[in-house]
Design an enzyme around this catalytic site. Structure first.
Site, PDB file in Angstrom:
ATOM      1  N   TYR A   1       0.835  -1.204   0.000  1.00 12.37           N
ATOM      2  CA  TYR A   1       0.000   0.000   0.000  1.00 12.37           C
ATOM      3  C   TYR A   1       0.878   1.266   0.000  1.00 12.37           C
ATOM      4  O   TYR A   1       0.498   2.313  -0.497  1.00 12.37           O
ATOM      5  CB  TYR A   1      -0.980  -0.028   1.186  1.00 12.37           C
TER       6      TYR A   1
ATOM      7  N   LYS B   1      -3.092   8.284   3.066  1.00  9.79           N
ATOM      8  CA  LYS B   1      -4.313   8.092   3.871  1.00  9.79           C
ATOM      9  C   LYS B   1      -4.106   8.600   5.308  1.00  9.79           C
ATOM     10  O   LYS B   1      -5.040   9.112   5.914  1.00  9.79           O
ATOM     11  CB  LYS B   1      -4.755   6.621   3.864  1.00  9.79           C
TER      12      LYS B   1
END
Ligand code: NAD
Length: 268
Positions: free
Chosen positions: A154, A161
């Site tokens: 990720y 995020k």
């Protein structure tokens, strides 16, 4: 008709797999009027028929890195509606070559571009939308657990995020006095155009289905239902919150016993 009469801008629909599309449809079923924006001309042929199927007020191209298109989108909302009640921010992008391997290898260009599209866009959209929220409002963004813990592959999107989650808290603090709430749904993994670019995503889905407390993956209905709550006055006292809709995954500290047994047997 939880959202009867509410005027809602939905960003981030790319196709009928998009989380934003499930949310737009559900909001329309609950009585909201919808306007939609999409990122680039190539998406229009998919997005326009979807927008028309729910009688959207208008659908407009808006790349969040293009200030003229952002100006035009919000000018159109002001002209058509005069005010805005809710916004869904469902926008993220990173070079998929960097959503695999090591975070340490992230390039400066992709770091900046990922942060600009996936994080600054929330700040920009919130500032513009808040000017039209004269009666208060609710802004919702979509985040992921990879911003709280490291998740393989990720990488820079996880760092984005984290910044998105933090932006939610700062924006909530800025806008609360005007009756404008801003929250994030931290959604579990679901197959979409964006998520398919994350290395090993299919394996992540398989593992997730076996290891969440609910022993299944999240669905589009799970996420759209939670957004309806955050858009609606039912959540009138909630702001600055990261609400997990992930079948409980983020609440666990260890894989379930049955999975542990399988893993250990394979290690023997
Ligand atoms: P998606 O590909 O359908 O949506 C991503 C959207 O971002 C697309 O519509 C794309 O056009 C838009 N976008 C990218 N660059 C843009 C730009 N410059 N200007 C305007 N729009 C731009 O995939 P999705 O999974 O529905 O993603 C929506 C949001 O949900 C993203 O923020 C994503 O990180 C988040 N999310 C997804 C998952 C998942 O597993 N799918 C989990 C948690 C959070």
């Amino acid at each position: 008709m939880l959202l009867q009469g509410k005027k809602i801008l939905i960003t981030g629909v790319a196709n009928d797999w998009s989380m934003a599309w499930a949310i737009a449809k559900r909001a329309s079923e609950m009585g909201a009027e919808i306007a939609m924006s999409y990122a680039m001309p190539a998406l229009e042929k998919r997005v326009r028929p979807l927008a028309e199927s729910i009688g959207a007020k208008f659908v407009q191209e808006c790349n969040v890195q293009n200030d003229e298109q952002m100006d035009a989108l919000f000018a159109n909302i002001e002209r058509e509606w005069g005010h805005l009640d809710c916004v869904l921010h469902a926008i993220a992008f990173s070079d998929k070559n960097e959503l695999t391997g090591r975070y340490a290898d992230t390039t400066r260009d992709n770091f900046k571009n990922t942060m600009d599209i996936s994080v600054y866009s929330l700040v920009d959209i919130t500032r513009r939308a808040s000017r039209l929220m004269s009666n208060g409002g609710s802004i919702v963004t979509l985040t992921y657990y990879g911003g709280e813990k490291s998740v393989p592959n990720y990488n820079v999107m996880g760092v984005a995020k984290s910044a998105l989650d933090s932006s939610v808290r700062y924006l909530a603090s800025d806008l609360g006095r005007d009756g404008i709430r801003i929250n994030a749904i931290s959604a579990g993994p679901i197959m979409t155009l964006a998520s398919s670019g994350v290395g090993g995503f299919k394996a992540m889905l398989r593992l997730n289905a076996e290891t969440t407390p609910l022993r299944r993956n999240m669905t589009l209905d799970d996420v759209s239902g939670a957004v309806m709550y955050l858009f609606s006055d039912l959540s009138s006292g909630v702001t600055g919150e990261i609400h997990h809709v992930d079948c409980g995954y983020s609440t666990t500290g260890m894989i379930p016993n049955e999975m542990k047994d399988i893993l250990l047997k394979n290690l023997d």
